[in-house]
Design a protein around this motif. Sequence first.
Motif, mmCIF file in Angstrom:
data_model
loop_
_atom_site.group_PDB
_atom_site.id
_atom_site.type_symbol
_atom_site.label_atom_id
_atom_site.label_comp_id
_atom_site.label_asym_id
_atom_site.label_seq_id
_atom_site.Cartn_x
_atom_site.Cartn_y
_atom_site.Cartn_z
ATOM 1 N N LEU A 158 0.817 -1.205 0.000
ATOM 2 C CA LEU A 158 0.000 0.000 0.000
ATOM 3 C C LEU A 158 0.852 1.258 0.000
ATOM 4 O O LEU A 158 0.566 2.212 -0.721
ATOM 5 N N SER A 159 1.926 1.272 0.773
ATOM 6 C CA SER A 159 2.776 2.470 0.833
ATOM 7 C C SER A 159 3.364 2.785 -0.544
ATOM 8 O O SER A 159 3.431 3.957 -0.934
ATOM 9 N N ILE A 160 3.753 1.775 -1.301
ATOM 10 C CA ILE A 160 4.289 1.974 -2.645
ATOM 11 C C ILE A 160 3.190 2.473 -3.578
ATOM 12 O O ILE A 160 3.391 3.392 -4.382
ATOM 13 N N ALA A 161 1.999 1.899 -3.460
ATOM 14 C CA ALA A 161 0.867 2.322 -4.295
ATOM 15 C C ALA A 161 0.502 3.778 -4.027
ATOM 16 O O ALA A 161 0.162 4.518 -4.957
ATOM 17 N N LEU B 126 7.562 9.456 1.898
ATOM 18 C CA LEU B 126 6.260 9.204 2.514
ATOM 19 C C LEU B 126 6.371 9.219 4.037
ATOM 20 O O LEU B 126 5.484 9.714 4.737
ATOM 21 N N GLY B 127 7.495 8.723 4.539
ATOM 22 C CA GLY B 127 7.713 8.661 5.985
ATOM 23 C C GLY B 127 7.729 10.015 6.674
ATOM 24 O O GLY B 127 7.622 10.093 7.896
ATOM 25 N N PRO C 70 5.114 4.421 6.843
ATOM 26 C CA PRO C 70 4.768 3.492 5.761
ATOM 27 C C PRO C 70 4.504 2.062 6.237
ATOM 28 O O PRO C 70 3.598 1.397 5.745
ATOM 29 N N ASP C 71 5.287 1.590 7.216
ATOM 30 C CA ASP C 71 5.083 0.235 7.728
ATOM 31 C C ASP C 71 3.737 0.108 8.434
ATOM 32 O O ASP C 71 3.036 -0.895 8.284
ATOM 33 N N GLY D 88 2.886 16.032 1.022
ATOM 34 C CA GLY D 88 3.364 17.166 0.232
ATOM 35 C C GLY D 88 2.215 18.127 -0.017
ATOM 36 O O GLY D 88 1.517 18.530 0.913
ATOM 37 N N ASP D 89 1.987 18.462 -1.282
ATOM 38 C CA ASP D 89 0.901 19.368 -1.664
ATOM 39 C C ASP D 89 -0.399 18.621 -1.931
ATOM 40 O O ASP D 89 -1.317 19.169 -2.536
ATOM 41 N N HIS D 90 -0.490 17.385 -1.494
ATOM 42 C CA HIS D 90 -1.655 16.550 -1.759
ATOM 43 C C HIS D 90 -2.267 16.064 -0.451
ATOM 44 O O HIS D 90 -1.631 16.090 0.596
#
Length: 95
Positions: A27-30, A49-50, A55-56, A78-80
Amino acid sequence: MNDRPHRPDEINPESTDKYELRGDTELSIAVIEAVAETAGCDPLELDPLGAYVNPDALDTLFSGSQHESARSVSFPFGDHHVTVQGDGTILVHAG
């Protein structure tokens, strides 16, 4: 730029991109790939992401027996603004 995080009720669904978690992708990669696609950049150009969510913990929360369709989590990236739903849907709102 507004540094204040978006609340879920402030997000315009018409400006939100929807992605589905597929296969064995973590999921973290997705999430990283979805945000990069929405931003129109390479995933390596994004902040880690961390810096926004563990992420884990994200992977564990939505894996195997922990998978529940009623579960969701939202966080800035970030901006999202990202919302992950228990059915594997990833919603990315820019700005």
